[in-house]
Design a protein around this motif. Structure first.
Motif, PDB file in Angstrom:
ATOM      1  N   ASP A   1       0.830  -1.213   0.000  1.00  0.00           N
ATOM      2  CA  ASP A   1       0.000   0.000   0.000  1.00  0.00           C
ATOM      3  C   ASP A   1       0.860   1.256   0.000  1.00  0.00           C
ATOM      4  N   ARG A   2       1.973   1.226   0.728  1.00  0.00           N
ATOM      5  CA  ARG A   2       2.833   2.408   0.822  1.00  0.00           C
ATOM      6  C   ARG A   2       3.438   2.769  -0.531  1.00  0.00           C
ATOM      7  N   TYR A   3       3.869   1.760  -1.299  1.00  0.00           N
ATOM      8  CA  TYR A   3       4.599   2.034  -2.540  1.00  0.00           C
ATOM      9  C   TYR A   3       3.705   2.093  -3.774  1.00  0.00           C
ATOM     10  N   GLY A   4       2.410   2.021  -3.586  1.00  0.00           N
ATOM     11  CA  GLY A   4       1.535   2.198  -4.737  1.00  0.00           C
ATOM     12  C   GLY A   4       1.372   0.921  -5.536  1.00  0.00           C
ATOM     13  N   ARG A   5       2.180   0.740  -6.575  1.00  0.00           N
ATOM     14  CA  ARG A   5       2.032  -0.431  -7.444  1.00  0.00           C
ATOM     15  C   ARG A   5       3.362  -1.192  -7.564  1.00  0.00           C
ATOM     16  N   PRO A   6       3.870  -1.707  -6.467  1.00  0.00           N
ATOM     17  CA  PRO A   6       5.102  -2.491  -6.564  1.00  0.00           C
ATOM     18  C   PRO A   6       4.798  -3.887  -7.124  1.00  0.00           C
ATOM     19  N   THR A   7       5.828  -4.588  -7.504  1.00  0.00           N
ATOM     20  CA  THR A   7       5.693  -5.998  -7.866  1.00  0.00           C
ATOM     21  C   THR A   7       5.702  -6.818  -6.579  1.00  0.00           C
ATOM     22  N   VAL A   8       4.620  -7.558  -6.358  1.00  0.00           N
ATOM     23  CA  VAL A   8       4.506  -8.375  -5.149  1.00  0.00           C
ATOM     24  C   VAL A   8       4.532  -9.845  -5.554  1.00  0.00           C
ATOM     25  N   LEU A   9       5.475 -10.579  -4.995  1.00  0.00           N
ATOM     26  CA  LEU A   9       5.609 -12.002  -5.290  1.00  0.00           C
ATOM     27  C   LEU A   9       5.373 -12.779  -3.997  1.00  0.00           C
ATOM     28  N   GLU A  10       4.313 -13.579  -3.993  1.00  0.00           N
ATOM     29  CA  GLU A  10       3.987 -14.377  -2.819  1.00  0.00           C
ATOM     30  C   GLU A  10       3.293 -15.651  -3.282  1.00  0.00           C
ATOM     31  N   HIS A  11       3.140 -16.573  -2.362  1.00  0.00           N
ATOM     32  CA  HIS A  11       2.519 -17.864  -2.661  1.00  0.00           C
ATOM     33  C   HIS A  11       3.257 -18.517  -3.838  1.00  0.00           C
ATOM     34  N   ASP A  12       2.536 -19.008  -4.839  1.00  0.00           N
ATOM     35  CA  ASP A  12       3.185 -19.713  -5.963  1.00  0.00           C
ATOM     36  C   ASP A  12       4.005 -18.769  -6.846  1.00  0.00           C
ATOM     37  N   ASP A  13       3.733 -17.462  -6.772  1.00  0.00           N
ATOM     38  CA  ASP A  13       4.519 -16.514  -7.581  1.00  0.00           C
ATOM     39  C   ASP A  13       5.935 -16.347  -7.033  1.00  0.00           C
ATOM     40  N   ALA A  14       6.130 -16.699  -5.757  1.00  0.00           N
ATOM     41  CA  ALA A  14       7.444 -16.499  -5.122  1.00  0.00           C
ATOM     42  C   ALA A  14       8.342 -17.711  -5.371  1.00  0.00           C
ATOM     43  N   GLU A  15       8.455 -18.109  -6.637  1.00  0.00           N
ATOM     44  CA  GLU A  15       9.378 -19.179  -7.018  1.00  0.00           C
ATOM     45  C   GLU A  15      10.664 -18.560  -7.532  1.00  0.00           C
ATOM     46  N   VAL A  16      11.759 -19.275  -7.379  1.00  0.00           N
ATOM     47  CA  VAL A  16      13.088 -18.707  -7.622  1.00  0.00           C
ATOM     48  C   VAL A  16      13.233 -18.093  -9.009  1.00  0.00           C
TER      49      VAL A  16
END
Length: 867
Positions: free
Chosen positions: A707-722
């Protein structure tokens, strides 16, 4: 092979082309009703197989049968051929006199081609015995005859042996030419074992010329060839250990050599090979700072070589034994005489190790105050500074530096040290792997220490600063070579992540699977092996550290570089246009205090440990006295940069009273801080937030930061693969990774952050074109590093700094996940207002609750670099 075959003699070359088939064929012949001639050949083949791949006692039994059967067959050439093989086996069994007598009889009985083959075998034995001139003479007599009869296999063997002897004498160019000629011949044959041996020999030649990555690559290639033939590789182990030692991996070499000795004993193998392995183990133990193990291994090697009448080898083992005794504190006049005698014998042999022995004699004489004797020996050793491979030239410059020290010439000491470390720099830049670059600096530790001692004696703190920088974190001064687009390496990395994730899951469930853990270790070895093959870019001068430039860039701030000379810490305080020196405490005491503090922080990471807080704070005060001394009272009011030695990398610097409320950052070197200061951020201002699995808070700060940075790239769950994480991190302006961190003291470049598909390791970060300009690692132990080489560090933080990262926030201790969240939110609040990482971290610490757990969490995190 049938009993009626006319190709019975094909069994003999088959031993080195297809060893298993040759052994089966020989046994098939003996199961029939062979003639004495055919039975002699079959026993000969079995004897050769047992000699090189099995039990030496069985080898002697079969070869004696082969000799007697050849005599019954009334075949002089058959008998001569067997006597040549028997001579080699007897020498390998430690029966040197009997072996040489067998050669005499074989040469007398043989004619033409057979006699030339016996001469070649005796040349090999002369090489084993260290009698190189005799070896070259026998090869000189054998090669023309073998060429005349178009005996390609034996000609190639003889040329390969001649190359190996040239290497032992230090004639690398002649060896290279012979290896190239032999390789062309081997390509026309089906001798797979001999081909593997040729590749191994080329690896040895690359090593002798100073090309460690190529040497490791060729030795690994040879190992793969031997593995397909299922043949033991004891000689390969010896050579690989030599390369590992030169790369600063002495502990690894010792383990491999000791393992090989155990395997050799288990099969009743060659006594000669055992002695060589013990010598390698002794050298490795000495380099690994284990002099008592070195003494034990070297003493046995000396006895074995003496019994085998191998004077050349015995003398080299005596050199290691003397070095180990000196390292164990046994300097004496007798040791000077022994070292001088060894130096004379090595020089007579033409051994490249002769300067090392002369340096040793001179060093011991200096320690005893025998300046005249020291000068005589050191002058001899110093001659090697003018030519030869890098390590030989460094030996020469070390001797020259000691000569200058004995003469009271500080300027001479510094000049010799500069020249010697320049040689090391050129050598280091040929290495592509960051691990090899860091560990190789150990070769210059003596030169660097001599230079620091001379700088301290001259009374100039600026000079001491320059020399402290000269050997500090040099491996970080340039990025490591990017791993090639190697499909095997990429496949191994993917497989490693999958296996490591499964193994970790099994451990967490309380049911570890040994097979998974074994496969993980195998893949780690494969990945590490392939990365060590990388060559560095062309050597270059690089940026020399300039203290005037540092002072100008500091402005109102201060930089404190901690130099260690003879175990004493000296704080070099840079600021206000000058460098001042303050003597502090003993390094050993500071390291002990730092470990106590780490234990305290671990306890404070859990609720209910408030009573420990005063104890930890008191330890911080004692540590400040040991590390900063009076410098703590002259820090001014501006920001402070601390440059500690590698062995103090785990100090939580914000705990020290004089640094607690300051804008504080840490750097592996002052030069590294300047490079970070000059690093420009990427133009696109991209922010990446990563949330790994298994966190107690589930990475609770990440949604708030999004929320602070507006539209950052967020990688979590299955998206947080190496693979996805690496793609997004490449070239980012700011990266925040909330993930479990694991530090691997045994293999720091496998330290990791846990992602959805497994560990993200240091080797992965080294594949980035540019690592993030700023990176925040909000997890445990991400700032832990391994101290290696002269004063180098390996770990996650130091992998990022040469790759384009100007600033890192990481922790040097276990932290409480819940307490990390408010610290991170406060940190990013400061960053969003334009503060640097160090400024934002200071303010974030001040904003935390005042209980022990939150205070310890703030102290555990450090800002590295200058962003």
């Amino acid at each position: 092979m049938t009993a009626g075959s006319d190709s019975i003699l094909e069994l003999l070359p088959m031993v080195f082309a297809a060893p298993s088939e040759a052994l089966a064929g020989a046994r098939e012949v003996l199961d029939g009703d062979p003639t004495p001639f055919r039975a002699s050949v079959a026993h000969h083949a079995i004897g050769m197989w047992q000699r090189d791949f099995g039990d030496l006692r069985l080898a002697l039994h079969h070869l004696r049968l082969a000799r007697d059967l050849a005599a019954r067959a009334d075949s002089a050439d058959r008998e001569a051929d067997v006597l040549g093989t028997l001579g080699v086996a007897l020498v390998h069994a430690g029966r040197t006199r009997q072996g040489l007598e067998a050669f005499e009889r074989g040469i007398a009985r043989g004619t033409g081609q057979t006699r030339a083959r016996v001469l070649y075998r005796r040349a090999y034995v002369w090489w084993v015995l260290g009698r190189h001139r005799e070896a070259l003479e026998d090869v000189r007599r054998a090669i023309p005859v073998l060429r005349q009869v178009d005996d390609v296999i034996w000609t190639a063997r003889a040329i390969t042996l001649r190359a190996t002897v040239h290497l032992a004498l230090g004639a690398v160019d002649r060896a290279d030419a012979d290896f190239a000629a032999a390789e062309l011949l081997w390509e026309t044959t089906g001798q797979e074992h001999d081909k593997a041996d040729a590749v191994e020999s080329r690896g040895l030649a690359a090593f002798r010329s100073g090309d460690i990555p190529v040497a490791l690559q060729l030795l690994d290639e040879a190992a793969e060839m031997y593995a397909k033939l299922t043949t033991p590789t004891f000689m390969l182990t010896i050579r690989r250990c030599e390369v590992l030692m030169s790369a600063g991996l002495a502990g690894e070499a010792l383990a491999q050599a000791d393992t090989a000795v155990g395997l050799l004993d288990g099969i009743g193998g060659q006594s000669t090979r055992k002695a060589e392995l013990l010598l390698v183990a002794a050298r490795a133990a000495r380099l690994a700072d284990d002099p008592h193990t070195a003494i034990a291994r070297a003493a046995v090697a000396v006895r074995l070589f003496a019994a085998q009448r191998r004077t050349w080898w015995q003398t080299h083992a005596q050199l290691v034994l003397i070095e180990a005794r000196l390292a164990a504190g046994r300097a004496s006049g007798r040791l000077v005489a022994d070292a001088a005698a060894v130096a004379d014998r090595l020089a007579a042999f033409g051994s490249p190790s002769a300067p090392e022995a002369s340096l040793l004699a001179g060093r011991i004489a200096l320690a005893l105050g025998w300046t005249a004797d020291a000068e005589r020996h050191l002058a001899v050793a110093a001659r090697s500074r003018r030519g030869g491979p890098p390590l030989a030239r460094m030996t020469g410059w070390a001797a020259q530096a000691l000569r200058a020290q004995a003469a009271g010439s500080g300027r001479g000491v510094l000049e010799a040290c500069r020249r010697g470390l320049d040689v090391l720099d050129d050598h280091r830049t040929t290495l592509g792997a960051s691990e090899l670059r860091a560990r190789a600096t150990a070769q210059g530790a003596e030169l660097a220490a001599l230079a620091q001692r001379a700088s301290l004696a001259s009374g100039g703190p600026r000079r001491l600063l320059v020399w402290s920088e000269r050997w500090r974190a040099t491996a970080l001064s340039t990025p490591p070579t990017r791993p090639p687009a190697d499909p095997i390496l990429l496949s191994d990395l993917t497989a490693f992540r999958e296996i490591a994730a499964r193994a970790e899951e099994a451990r967490m469930e309380g049911h570890p699977v040994p097979a998974l853990e074994r496969e993980q270790r195998r893949l780690e070895r494969e990945i590490r092996s392939r990365t060590l093959h990388m060559r560095g870019d062309a050597p270059g001068e690089g940026d020399r550290f300039d203290p005037t430039r540092l002072l100008a860039r500091l402005g109102a701030g201060r930089l404190v570089e901690l130099a260690v000379v003879d175990g004493r810490v000296h704080a070099l305080l840079c600021g206000e246009g000058r460098v001042r020196r303050f003597e502090a405490g003993l390094l050993a005491e500071a390291m002990s205090e730092a470990e106590h503090i780490q234990a305290g922080l671990r306890r404070l990471a859990h609720p209910g440990a408030d009573a420990r807080l005063p104890v930890v704070e008191a330890a911080g005060r004692r540590l400040e006295e040991l590390l900063l001394g009076e410098a703590a009272h002259h820090l001014g009011s501006g920001p402070v940069v601390v440059v500690p030695p590698g062995r103090l990398h785990r100090v939580p610097w914000a705990l020290l009273p004089s640094l607690r409320d300051r804008v504080l950052s840490v750097s592996p070197s002052a030069g590294g801080w300047l490079r970070a200061l000059d690093t420009e951020p990427p133009p696109d201002g991209r922010h990446v937030l990563v949330r790994g699995p298994g966190l107690a808070t589930n990475g609770a700060e990440v949604p708030n930061l999004a929320d602070r940075y507006g539209r950052p790239t967020v990688l979590e769950h299955d998206d947080a693969e190496v693979p996805r994480v690496l793609a997004e991190l490449d070239g980012a302006t700011l990266a925040h990774i909330a993930a479990h961190g694991t530090f691997r003291a045994d293999s720091p470049l496998f330290s990791s952050l846990r992602m959805a598909d497994g560990p993200l390791i240091v080797h992965d970060f080294e594949r980035l074109s540019r690592s993030p300009y700023r990176i925040i690692l909000s997890s445990c132990d991400t700032a832990r590093l391994a101290s290696v080489g002269a004063d180098e560090l390996l770990g996650l933080v130091t992998a990022l700094l040469p790759l384009g990262t100007a600033g890192v926030i990481a922790s040097s201790a276990p932290v409480n996940d819940a307490a990390v969240v408010p610290l991170m939110l406060a940190l990013h609040k400061g960053l969003s207002t334009g503060l640097s990482l160090a400024e934002a971290l200071r303010d974030a610490r001040a904003a935390l609750p005042g209980d022990a757990m939150h205070r310890a969490t703030g102290w555990a995190f450090t800002a590295f670099g200058a962003a």
